[in-house]
Design a protein around this motif. Structure first.
Motif, PDB file in Angstrom:
ATOM      1  N   THR A 170       4.684   4.863  -3.809  1.00 13.16           N
ATOM      2  CA  THR A 170       4.189   3.516  -4.046  1.00 13.16           C
ATOM      3  C   THR A 170       5.354   2.527  -4.026  1.00 13.16           C
ATOM      4  O   THR A 170       6.521   2.924  -3.994  1.00 13.16           O
ATOM      5  CB  THR A 170       3.473   3.428  -5.395  1.00 13.16           C
TER       6      THR A 170
ATOM      7  N   TRP B  12      -2.579   1.649  -5.795  1.00 15.57           N
ATOM      8  CA  TRP B  12      -1.653   1.593  -4.670  1.00 15.57           C
ATOM      9  C   TRP B  12      -2.102   2.481  -3.512  1.00 15.57           C
ATOM     10  O   TRP B  12      -1.878   2.151  -2.343  1.00 15.57           O
ATOM     11  CB  TRP B  12      -0.259   2.007  -5.124  1.00 15.57           C
TER      12      TRP B  12
ATOM     13  N   ARG C 143       0.859  -1.192   0.000  1.00 14.85           N
ATOM     14  CA  ARG C 143       0.000   0.000   0.000  1.00 14.85           C
ATOM     15  C   ARG C 143       0.890   1.235   0.000  1.00 14.85           C
ATOM     16  O   ARG C 143       1.950   1.239   0.630  1.00 14.85           O
ATOM     17  CB  ARG C 143      -0.925   0.005   1.217  1.00 14.85           C
TER      18      ARG C 143
ATOM     19  N   PRO D 269      -6.520   0.796  -2.671  1.00 13.91           N
ATOM     20  CA  PRO D 269      -6.945  -0.457  -3.316  1.00 13.91           C
ATOM     21  C   PRO D 269      -8.361  -0.822  -2.898  1.00 13.91           C
ATOM     22  O   PRO D 269      -8.782  -0.519  -1.764  1.00 13.91           O
ATOM     23  CB  PRO D 269      -5.927  -1.473  -2.802  1.00 13.91           C
TER      24      PRO D 269
ATOM     25  N   ALA E 185      -2.604  -4.095  -3.164  1.00 12.05           N
ATOM     26  CA  ALA E 185      -2.225  -3.148  -4.213  1.00 12.05           C
ATOM     27  C   ALA E 185      -1.771  -3.857  -5.477  1.00 12.05           C
ATOM     28  O   ALA E 185      -2.035  -3.382  -6.584  1.00 12.05           O
ATOM     29  CB  ALA E 185      -1.115  -2.228  -3.696  1.00 12.05           C
TER      30      ALA E 185
END
Length: 537
Positions: A180, A196, A16, A199, A205
């Motif tokens: 990310t 990312w 994430r 989600p 992600a």
């Protein structure tokens, strides 16, 4: 390891995105104008479909059944040009503003627009396409299309300036505030970037990014598979049968994704409180918009195809100044951005454990001056050498010595007089000392010799001779200089390292320069409007 790399590794382990900023560092208009579109593969000047507008739930959609047909293309773009003019008409109200002029010692009252337009697009490719559309439209004879091209050209030119918010991309908005776990090049895909950051429930992600990548791209270049399966049959049906319903349905479906994702990116950034310096940077955009409107109304708007000599030097100077100012302002506005400088050792954080406000030194003139001392205990070793300049707000300091956990500093500005000793931090105060002092305004004075990237490749004309004081003042200067240059002996061809100067041509044989040679041709994408007054921060 830099903080950016650490944040990407952290996002990778958590599947994430992690925050890279705690403040919004881009201005977001309450009513921006969004644009997403597609063009034919390899033909940027042939738009297929464009979705645009400033209302989330009621965008406008234009389609071109035969993009290669100039008449159909101009008819569709004419509707976009009129809607753009309607949107821009909301930003014509001005207010008087007191500004410093000249050396800054005199004040003047000038009119500035209270707000400026803002265009937001899904990605960098679309932002580049906006500049190409502006270049294409402003060369037309239709006044509505030409005006739209001039406005789009100005909007695209602001994209080149760090800190400007006139033309924003959704991908830039997100990457400036989140990190990310994917490659930086993959962050250019808006769908993957949003996957990312947020989600969908029940997926990580990686899975969300794979699902987003399977969708059609955000444009303006389309996917070859979508072109063959969807776009080509729709265009053929519109051309052969005159039925554009299939094309409109396909355009509405494929542009719904980037339209929705661009608004989602705006919503995410709007949840962050704005940085303190954002309004000041937006003021620079307002001044530029005001000057652009004045040139459009006066009919003097133009775009240089290539900056030469002095304009190029000043433009590079402005880029350097704005880049340094943006880095400084973001760090001072945002603790998360400042953390990058703490991680690299350029800044230091700690607690004041001791201070000596009565410390004095003898200056070069032999006079005793006040230079207070501070001792700061740090949680990490500060390895910068003695003499390093650091700042605490407007109080400037220089490092005298540093150990594993203590830094000794001497105040050099901002609090070196007894009335200002109250500006010094008290004992047990937590401080962050950064390499960013008050913003300096360096004039763009021309150097003795321009840097080589901005020099003209054209040969320099022969220098004019110096005139004696007893010369007849009625003699025309240009004629005297030309005659002297013509009769002067040429330089020796065998001089080492010298190229013979070209012979001067008499005034009577000089032909007027063509418009193309004067640099007034249509500019490529991202060209800078001539005479643009952007203002400073």
């Amino acid at each position: 390891m830099s903080l950016d790399v650490y944040q990407r590794l952290l996002a990778l382990s958590q599947a994430r995105a992690v925050p890279a900023a705690s403040r919004a560092h881009r201005h977001l208009s309450p009513r921006p104008w969004l644009l997403a579109g597609y063009h034919l593969a390899g033909e940027p000047s042939a738009p297929v479909a464009i979705r645009y507008g400033s209302f989330r739930d009621s965008p406008k959609l234009l389609t071109v059944a035969e993009p290669r047909d100039r008449a159909q293309r101009f008819a569709a773009l004419g509707g976009l040009a009129r809607d753009l003019a309607t949107y821009l008409s909301r930003y014509t109200v001005t207010e008087p503003v007191v500004r410093a002029t000249g050396s800054g010692r005199e004040l003047d009252v000038d009119l500035c627009c209270v707000d400026a337009p803002q265009l937001i697009v899904p990605n960098e490719a679309t932002a580049h396409w906006v500049g190409l559309l502006g270049q294409y439209l402003r060369s037309l004879d239709d006044p509505v299309l030409a005006a739209a091209g001039a406005h789009l050209g100005w909007i695209a030119s602001r994209r080149n300036l760090p800190g400007s918010s006139v033309l924003l991309t959704a991908t830039d908005l997100l990457t400036a505030h989140w990190r990310t776990g994917q490659l930086p090049t993959e962050d250019g895909h808006l769908g993957r970037l949003l996957a990312w950051i947020e989600p969908p429930a029940g997926t990580d992600a990686w899975q969300a990014a794979r699902d987003a990548e399977a969708m059609p791209p955000a444009g303006p270049a389309s996917d070859p598979a979508w072109d063959a399966v969807v776009l080509r049959p729709a265009l053929e049906r519109a051309k052969e049968q005159g039925d554009v319903r299939r094309l409109k349905l396909a355009a509405a479906e494929v542009l719904a994704g980037p339209w929705r994702d661009t608004w989602a990116a705006i919503d995410l950034v709007r949840m962050l409180p704005p940085g303190e310096h954002v309004a000041k940077r937006w003021e620079s955009d307002r001044w530029s918009w005001t000057r652009h409107r004045e040139r459009v109304l006066a009919g003097t708007v133009s775009f240089s195809a290539r900056l030469s000599d002095v304009p190029a030097y000043r433009f590079l100077h402005e880029l350097e100044t704005r880049t340094a100012a943006l880095e400084r302002q973001m760090a001072l506005d945002d603790p998360l951005v400042m953390a990058r400088y703490l991680a690299t050792g350029e800044a230091v954080a700690g607690v004041v454990i001791k201070r000596d406000p009565e410390h004095t030194v003898v200056n070069a003139g032999g006079r005793s001056v006040l230079r207070p001392l501070l001792w700061v205990r740090t949680s990490a070793a500060f390895d910068r050498p003695a003499g390093t300049d650091l700042w605490w707000g407007k109080v400037g300091m220089v490092v005298r010595a540093a150990t594993d956990d203590t830094v000794e500093l001497m105040v050099t500005s901002g609090a070196v007089t007894r009335p200002k000793l109250g500006l010094l931090p008290d004992t047990d105060t937590e401080v962050v000392l950064a390499p960013f002092g008050p913003l300096q305004y360096f004039p763009d004075n021309l150097p003795d010799e321009l840097p080589w990237p901005t020099r003209s490749s054209r040969p320099k004309p022969a220098p004019e001779p110096e005139l004696d004081d007893d010369l007849d003042t009625d003699v025309v200067l240009g004629t005297t200089a030309t005659t002297a240059a013509t009769t002067a002996p040429p330089p020796a061809d065998g001089a080492a390292g010298r190229v013979p100067e070209p012979r001067a041509v008499p005034d009577s044989t000089v032909t007027p320069a063509s418009p193309a040679a004067s640099g007034s041709t249509t500019a490529p994408s991202g060209a800078v409007p001539s005479g643009d007054s952007r203002g400073g921060w």
